[in-house]
Design a protein around this motif. Structure first.
Motif, PDB file in Angstrom:
ATOM      1  N   GLY A  69       0.771  -1.242   0.000  1.00 53.38           N
ATOM      2  CA  GLY A  69       0.000   0.000   0.000  1.00 53.38           C
ATOM      3  C   GLY A  69       0.796   1.282   0.000  1.00 53.38           C
ATOM      4  O   GLY A  69       0.219   2.362  -0.157  1.00 53.38           O
ATOM      5  N   LEU A  70       2.127   1.197   0.145  1.00 57.50           N
ATOM      6  CA  LEU A  70       2.930   2.420   0.289  1.00 57.50           C
ATOM      7  C   LEU A  70       2.828   3.344  -0.920  1.00 57.50           C
ATOM      8  O   LEU A  70       2.554   4.540  -0.784  1.00 57.50           O
ATOM      9  CB  LEU A  70       4.403   2.052   0.531  1.00 57.50           C
ATOM     10  N   ILE A  71       3.077   2.793  -2.098  1.00 57.05           N
ATOM     11  CA  ILE A  71       3.037   3.630  -3.298  1.00 57.05           C
ATOM     12  C   ILE A  71       1.620   4.153  -3.522  1.00 57.05           C
ATOM     13  O   ILE A  71       1.413   5.318  -3.858  1.00 57.05           O
ATOM     14  CB  ILE A  71       3.527   2.841  -4.530  1.00 57.05           C
ATOM     15  N   THR A  72       0.629   3.268  -3.310  1.00 56.88           N
ATOM     16  CA  THR A  72      -0.771   3.670  -3.464  1.00 56.88           C
ATOM     17  C   THR A  72      -1.131   4.779  -2.488  1.00 56.88           C
ATOM     18  O   THR A  72      -1.791   5.762  -2.858  1.00 56.88           O
ATOM     19  CB  THR A  72      -1.696   2.459  -3.233  1.00 56.88           C
ATOM     20  N   GLY A  73      -0.690   4.634  -1.238  1.00 57.69           N
ATOM     21  CA  GLY A  73      -0.981   5.657  -0.229  1.00 57.69           C
ATOM     22  C   GLY A  73      -0.382   7.000  -0.589  1.00 57.69           C
ATOM     23  O   GLY A  73      -1.027   8.047  -0.447  1.00 57.69           O
ATOM     24  N   LEU A 210      -5.188   1.499 -10.576  1.00 52.14           N
ATOM     25  CA  LEU A 210      -5.818   0.414  -9.816  1.00 52.14           C
ATOM     26  C   LEU A 210      -5.371  -0.959 -10.304  1.00 52.14           C
ATOM     27  O   LEU A 210      -5.185  -1.874  -9.501  1.00 52.14           O
ATOM     28  CB  LEU A 210      -7.346   0.529  -9.911  1.00 52.14           C
ATOM     29  N   VAL A 211      -5.195  -1.117 -11.605  1.00 55.65           N
ATOM     30  CA  VAL A 211      -4.744  -2.408 -12.141  1.00 55.65           C
ATOM     31  C   VAL A 211      -3.353  -2.737 -11.598  1.00 55.65           C
ATOM     32  O   VAL A 211      -3.074  -3.881 -11.196  1.00 55.65           O
ATOM     33  CB  VAL A 211      -4.742  -2.403 -13.680  1.00 55.65           C
ATOM     34  N   GLY A 212      -2.470  -1.735 -11.563  1.00 55.21           N
ATOM     35  CA  GLY A 212      -1.130  -1.936 -11.007  1.00 55.21           C
ATOM     36  C   GLY A 212      -1.180  -2.341  -9.544  1.00 55.21           C
ATOM     37  O   GLY A 212      -0.452  -3.242  -9.105  1.00 55.21           O
ATOM     38  N   VAL A 213      -2.055  -1.698  -8.766  1.00 58.28           N
ATOM     39  CA  VAL A 213      -2.211  -2.027  -7.344  1.00 58.28           C
ATOM     40  C   VAL A 213      -2.635  -3.481  -7.181  1.00 58.28           C
ATOM     41  O   VAL A 213      -2.074  -4.236  -6.374  1.00 58.28           O
ATOM     42  CB  VAL A 213      -3.251  -1.094  -6.681  1.00 58.28           C
ATOM     43  N   ARG A 263       0.381   5.495 -22.245  1.00 55.82           N
ATOM     44  CA  ARG A 263      -0.995   5.960 -22.450  1.00 55.82           C
ATOM     45  C   ARG A 263      -1.288   7.275 -21.741  1.00 55.82           C
ATOM     46  O   ARG A 263      -1.782   8.222 -22.332  1.00 55.82           O
ATOM     47  CB  ARG A 263      -1.986   4.887 -22.000  1.00 55.82           C
ATOM     48  N   ASP A 264      -0.997   7.359 -20.436  1.00 57.75           N
ATOM     49  CA  ASP A 264      -1.365   8.583 -19.712  1.00 57.75           C
ATOM     50  C   ASP A 264      -0.273   9.107 -18.781  1.00 57.75           C
ATOM     51  O   ASP A 264      -0.497  10.058 -18.028  1.00 57.75           O
ATOM     52  CB  ASP A 264      -2.663   8.377 -18.915  1.00 57.75           C
ATOM     53  N   GLY A 265       0.913   8.486 -18.804  1.00 60.62           N
ATOM     54  CA  GLY A 265       2.026   8.992 -17.997  1.00 60.62           C
ATOM     55  C   GLY A 265       1.803   8.914 -16.505  1.00 60.62           C
ATOM     56  O   GLY A 265       2.404   9.663 -15.742  1.00 60.62           O
ATOM     57  N   SER A 266       0.935   7.984 -16.055  1.00 59.59           N
ATOM     58  CA  SER A 266       0.641   7.896 -14.623  1.00 59.59           C
ATOM     59  C   SER A 266       0.703   6.453 -14.136  1.00 59.59           C
ATOM     60  O   SER A 266      -0.260   5.942 -13.573  1.00 59.59           O
ATOM     61  CB  SER A 266      -0.757   8.484 -14.354  1.00 59.59           C
ATOM     62  N   PRO A 267       1.851   5.759 -14.335  1.00 57.03           N
ATOM     63  CA  PRO A 267       1.961   4.375 -13.874  1.00 57.03           C
ATOM     64  C   PRO A 267       2.172   4.314 -12.361  1.00 57.03           C
ATOM     65  O   PRO A 267       2.604   5.296 -11.745  1.00 57.03           O
ATOM     66  CB  PRO A 267       3.205   3.870 -14.610  1.00 57.03           C
ATOM     67  N   LEU A 268       1.866   3.164 -11.774  1.00 53.94           N
ATOM     68  CA  LEU A 268       2.131   2.979 -10.350  1.00 53.94           C
ATOM     69  C   LEU A 268       3.631   2.913 -10.098  1.00 53.94           C
ATOM     70  O   LEU A 268       4.142   3.469  -9.125  1.00 53.94           O
ATOM     71  CB  LEU A 268       1.454   1.685  -9.868  1.00 53.94           C
ATOM     72  N   VAL A 269       4.363   2.240 -10.980  1.00 51.63           N
ATOM     73  CA  VAL A 269       5.819   2.088 -10.862  1.00 51.63           C
ATOM     74  C   VAL A 269       6.476   2.751 -12.071  1.00 51.63           C
ATOM     75  O   VAL A 269       6.136   2.446 -13.219  1.00 51.63           O
ATOM     76  CB  VAL A 269       6.206   0.600 -10.797  1.00 51.63           C
TER      77      VAL A 269
END
Length: 503
Positions: A69-73, A210-213, A263-269
């Motif tokens: 949850g760290l990156i998501t948080g 969300l898919v990355g999470v 696609r949108d420049g906003s990946p989780l990693v």
């Protein structure tokens, strides 16, 4: 009566220092909670009848939820506001602490610990983000110094506090006060945080991946659950298939993150970071170092309290020389050694930790179950010095070649993989420690069996540190300037922030 400009400045100054005290207290609460539980594990097992795999999940479940949850948080704080996520996190952490304290059985305790780790992942990443939003650049050095002191205090306080609360058996509650102590602290932090913390968000609109999470959490569960339950269930075929399948999930994560970045420049990693040689090597070091620490601290507690039959207080005070050595060596490495010797300091730290472990193995074998706390002081001090030489300068070495615009993402990823490594190490305890203990031990054989399992586990940790030493050759010989000021404890997005008026 209107306020003068000077009074307004003083009020603002007072507010931000109150805000700092609140977020530091929350960070301290999380740090203590990580270390306080290990010392109470034998008491929890005696009181609840928890199995060894449940004991592992009480610690590994928190680490896994925290890591996942760290990156998501951190990203949610950027999107919805750091103050809002901090308050949600501290409220959830306090509620989860109450559920842990009143857990009726091991299953409820494991579930509550997983919830607690998830809430910590909402709360902790906001700490330095709030500091960045509240304090100007010229004052952050002082603030980070305070944060380092809090980290050191948490490392020393956690085991001692856990030992005292368990030993005192307040109101006949046994181990439960180690969680219930968070309630008054959390409630006070929540009330004061609403009043004194200013809201801030990232100036650029971001989206949550969300898919990355889901892929991160699924991959970790597929790897760690079979490792933790495998021995207890007789290593079934589905366990091996699940662990193999986790590699497929992580490969899918990499492919999806590449697609998301295009696609949108906003990946989780931020996968482009792994093109930086020093960063990729540093991530490998952080992960394997987390594995080593995850194995050592759990088996050390089980060895002292179940194997040697020591009280929680005796076991807790035995670790004081280690904590002091870590703090002292960490300060020296940053201020004196790294500027002169660079990467060699970290490699010396790995070799020093290995030397401490080898001394510990020799002493555990020589003195058997009759070993005394003072005899453990030498290997613990040597290990503590080695760990201090690694933990303080490692983030600087890893970030030295990372572009400044990605420093925040890189910091968050570093902390996340260390927590993932920690969870993996806790999962491996079933293999390296419990794997060498018979399921049917006579009471008279418990001490010797745990002592031998402890020594076997330390050999595994020595091997992991040997790998770390070799991987460190890929780190830059000299660290970059300026990155070392950010403590490697929480994820922080180091970008401009837009202040939002307090409601």
């Amino acid at each position: 009566m209107t306020s003068t400009p000077q009074q307004t400045v003083l009020q603002s100054d007072r507010r931000r220092w109150f805000a700092l005290a609140i977020v530091m207290t929350a960070a301290f609460m999380d740090l203590v909670d990580v270390t306080i539980v290990n010392i109470a594990i034998p008491s929890i097992q005696d009181d609840t009848g928890a199995t060894f795999s449940q004991i592992q999940w009480i610690t590994a479940g928190y680490a896994l939820a925290f890591a996942a949850g760290l990156i998501t948080g951190g990203r949610l704080g950027d999107i919805h506001g750091r103050k809002r996520l901090f308050l949600i996190g501290i409220a959830g952490f306090t509620l989860a602490s109450a559920l842990c304290g009143f857990a009726a059985d091991p299953e409820m305790l494991v579930a509550s610990r997983i919830l607690q780790g998830g809430m910590a992942a909402m709360m902790v990443p906001q700490v330095l983000s709030i500091v960045h939003a509240t304090f100007p650049a010229e004052e952050r050095g002082k603030v980070f110094g305070l944060f380092g002191a809090v980290v050191g205090l948490g490392a020393v306080t956690g085991p001692l506090l856990g030992a005292l609360l368990t030993e005192w058996n307040i109101a006949g509650l046994e181990w439960r006060p180690i969680f219930l102590i968070n309630l008054p602290v959390g409630i006070a932090g929540l009330i004061l945080g609403v009043k004194f913390i200013s809201e801030s968000k990232a100036p650029k609109a971001l989206r949550l991946d969300l898919v990355g999470v889901v892929l991160v959490i699924l991959g970790l569960l597929m790897l760690l659950y079979p490792l933790t339950r495998g021995r207890e269930l007789g290593w079934p075929l589905w366990g091996y298939l699940s662990m193999a399948g986790s590699a497929v999930v992580f490969a899918a994560l990499v492919a999806y993150e590449k697609h998301k970045a295009r696609r949108d420049g906003s990946p989780l990693v931020e996968l482009s970071l792994f093109k930086v040689k020093s960063f990729a090597a540093g991530i490998a070091v952080q992960t394997t170092f987390g594995v080593a620490l995850g194995i050592f601290f759990l088996v050390w507690t089980l060895y002292m309290q179940i194997g040697l039959g020591w009280s929680p207080l005796k076991a807790g005070t035995t670790g004081i020389p280690f904590s002091i050595a870590v703090s002292a060596a960490a300060g020296m490495s940053v201020q004196k050694l790294v500027p002169r010797f660079g990467r060699k300091v970290l490699q010396a730290g790995a070799l020093t930790m290995m030397a401490g472990l080898l001394i510990y193995i020799w002493e555990a074998d020589r003195y058997g179950t009759g070993i005394a706390p003072w005899q453990m002081a030498l290997p613990l001090v040597v290990m503590g010095v080695g760990m201090g030489l690694i933990v303080a300068p490692l983030t600087d070495a890893v970030l030295s070649d990372v572009p400044k615009e990605h420093a925040g993402s890189a910091s968050g990823l570093i902390n996340t993989v260390q927590q993932m490594g920690n969870a993996l190490g806790l999962g491996l305890v079933s293999v390296v420690f419990f794997g060498s203990i018979s399921d049917r031990l006579a009471p008279s054989a418990v001490g010797d069996a745990f002592a031998h399992a402890f020594m076997d586990s330390l050999w595994w940790v020595v091997a992991v540190l040997g790998i770390i030493f070799l991987v460190m050759f890929a780190l830059p010989k000299r660290g970059g300037a300026g990155t070392i000021a950010s403590p490697p404890v929480v994820a922080v997005e180091e970008r401009a922030v837009e202040r939002v008026p307090v409601s």
